[in-house]
Design an enzyme around this catalytic site. Structure first.
Site, PDB file in Angstrom:
ATOM      1  N   GLN A 109       0.628  -1.403  -0.346  1.00 56.07           N
ATOM      2  CA  GLN A 109      -0.136   0.325   0.275  1.00 56.07           C
ATOM      3  C   GLN A 109       1.082   0.867  -0.114  1.00 56.07           C
ATOM      4  O   GLN A 109       0.617   2.500  -0.642  1.00 56.07           O
ATOM      5  CB  GLN A 109      -1.563   0.056   0.955  1.00 56.07           C
ATOM      6  CG  GLN A 109      -1.835  -1.102   1.060  1.00 56.07           C
ATOM      7  CD  GLN A 109      -2.846  -0.499   2.106  1.00 56.07           C
ATOM      8  OE1 GLN A 109      -2.178  -0.662   3.879  1.00 56.07           O
ATOM      9  NE2 GLN A 109      -4.011  -0.895   2.595  1.00 56.07           N
ATOM     10  N   ILE A 111       3.680   1.776  -0.572  1.00 59.00           N
ATOM     11  CA  ILE A 111       4.420   2.118  -2.242  1.00 59.00           C
ATOM     12  C   ILE A 111       3.763   2.825  -3.000  1.00 59.00           C
ATOM     13  O   ILE A 111       4.553   3.232  -3.867  1.00 59.00           O
ATOM     14  CB  ILE A 111       5.047   0.620  -2.572  1.00 59.00           C
ATOM     15  CG1 ILE A 111       6.802   1.220  -3.444  1.00 59.00           C
ATOM     16  CG2 ILE A 111       4.503   0.960  -3.319  1.00 59.00           C
ATOM     17  CD1 ILE A 111       7.532   1.338  -2.573  1.00 59.00           C
ATOM     18  N   ARG A 114       4.738   7.298  -4.379  1.00 60.40           N
ATOM     19  CA  ARG A 114       5.512   7.453  -5.741  1.00 60.40           C
ATOM     20  C   ARG A 114       6.540   8.658  -5.164  1.00 60.40           C
ATOM     21  O   ARG A 114       7.209   9.182  -6.741  1.00 60.40           O
ATOM     22  CB  ARG A 114       5.410   7.400  -7.194  1.00 60.40           C
ATOM     23  CG  ARG A 114       4.065   5.573  -7.415  1.00 60.40           C
ATOM     24  CD  ARG A 114       3.487   5.157  -8.613  1.00 60.40           C
ATOM     25  NE  ARG A 114       3.091   6.325  -9.317  1.00 60.40           N
ATOM     26  CZ  ARG A 114       1.776   6.384  -9.481  1.00 60.40           C
ATOM     27  NH1 ARG A 114       1.185   5.715  -8.633  1.00 60.40           N
ATOM     28  NH2 ARG A 114       1.397   7.505  -9.580  1.00 60.40           N
ATOM     29  N   ARG A 224      -3.216   8.502   4.597  1.00 62.84           N
ATOM     30  CA  ARG A 224      -2.769   7.172   5.133  1.00 62.84           C
ATOM     31  C   ARG A 224      -3.412   7.553   7.166  1.00 62.84           C
ATOM     32  O   ARG A 224      -3.773   6.520   7.532  1.00 62.84           O
ATOM     33  CB  ARG A 224      -1.757   7.203   5.386  1.00 62.84           C
ATOM     34  CG  ARG A 224      -1.660   6.656   3.534  1.00 62.84           C
ATOM     35  CD  ARG A 224      -2.224   5.536   3.151  1.00 62.84           C
ATOM     36  NE  ARG A 224      -1.577   5.088   1.836  1.00 62.84           N
ATOM     37  CZ  ARG A 224      -2.568   4.430   0.614  1.00 62.84           C
ATOM     38  NH1 ARG A 224      -3.385   3.337   1.385  1.00 62.84           N
ATOM     39  NH2 ARG A 224      -2.210   3.944  -0.073  1.00 62.84           N
TER      40      ARG A 224
END
Length: 305
Positions: A109, A111, A114, A224
């Site tokens: 998740q 990664i 970017r 997140r």
């Protein structure tokens, strides 16, 4: 979280070694530099390096705006102005490097962001440790009935016990098979590490170094540590929040005020609010919004009163 004796010794050595510098430093982050902050059952994050702080944001902005800015706006006011008006490049002048230990499924998740430089532990080169993430019972949940990628009610009783038993048994069995395939002997060559690893489940722990600038780090936290994000990655985002708060306290407070605790209104939302302030009766049917847009707007401001 349990660190090995070698890891403890390495951290202690790093924390007791100091270097003189002429560059700007952040006292708050210096206090936690190299320390391992526990996350989940075996995971952690730790700051291994950083560049810049609140002062660096101000310095970069004043290059853009000219020398006269200092007379009209103090440092805190300038940082808040930049955040409020989404002038993001000055925040990119601050960078941080984290050493993260995390379950593989969380890494996949993570990664997706970017905008960072990443170097991960190589299971082609080294053997993975016998460490797997096993959720606490209160975090074993059924599938949500209203959210295809979310959790619902917590499992209880024998069902929860069965799930935990299956998870532990599968991890133990798969790791035993992993070691067996790796080990060479008199009559067998042993399987290559890059192939043997495919037998391990997605809750095995991996590690990486992750370097990112402050602007993109704040975006990572915003997404997140949202209530809709998966619990496990929220734990890491929450730990990183504490790091940023210590690193750039002024920028962090501006982020909380203008991004994390703020709401975005569309042009149609603003028009509806103006109509309501003029005393017009505003309803879902007359609003032109979808039901979901209407519900989200009512969560911000109640137009029915």
């Amino acid at each position: 979280m349990k660190l090995t004796d070698e890891q403890e010794a390495e951290i202690e050595s790093q924390r007791t070694t100091t270097h003189s510098t002429r560059r700007v430093i952040s006292p708050g982050i210096e206090d936690i530099l190299f320390s391992a902050i526990p996350v989940l059952d075996h995971g952690f994050i730790r700051v291994t390096d950083y560049m810049g702080c609140d002062e660096s944001i101000v310095q970069a902005a004043r290059v853009s705006y000219g020398t006269g800015t200092k007379k009209t706006r103090n440092d805190e006011g300038l940082i808040r102005f930049l955040m409020r008006h989404r002038h993001t490049t000055p925040f990119e002048m601050c960078e941080i490097k984290l050493h993260v230990k995390l379950p593989l499924f969380v890494a996949r998740q993570w990664i997706r962001h970017r905008t960072a430089s990443v170097n991960e532990y190589s299971a082609r080169y080294s053997k993975l440790d016998n460490e797997f993430y096993i959720p606490a019972p209160e975090h074993l949940s059924a599938q949500s009935t209203g959210n295809r990628q979310g959790r619902g009610e917590v499992l209880a009783g024998s069902e929860a016990e069965e799930v935990l038993r299956i998870l532990r048994d599968d991890c133990a069995r798969n790791y035993a098979h992993y070691e067996h395939m790796l080990n060479a002997g008199e009559t067998r060559q042993g399987l290559a590490r890059e192939l043997a690893r495919m037998n391990l489940p997605a809750n095995v722990y991996t590690q990486w170094y992750w370097k990112i600038d402050l602007h993109n780090l704040l975006h990572f936290i915003l997404l997140r540590n949202d209530p809709h994000a998966q619990y496990e990655i929220r734990c890491y985002a929450g730990a990183i929040e504490d790091v940023v708060r210590a690193w750039c306290p002024i920028a962090w407070q501006a982020y909380k005020d203008y991004m994390s605790n703020a709401s975005t209104l569309s042009a149609r939302d603003i028009d509806l609010i103006k109509r309501r302030l003029r005393g017009e009766d505003v309803t879902l049917e007359s609003s032109g919004l979808t039901r979901r847009e209407w519900t989200e707007l009512l969560d911000i401001i109640d137009l029915t009163q």
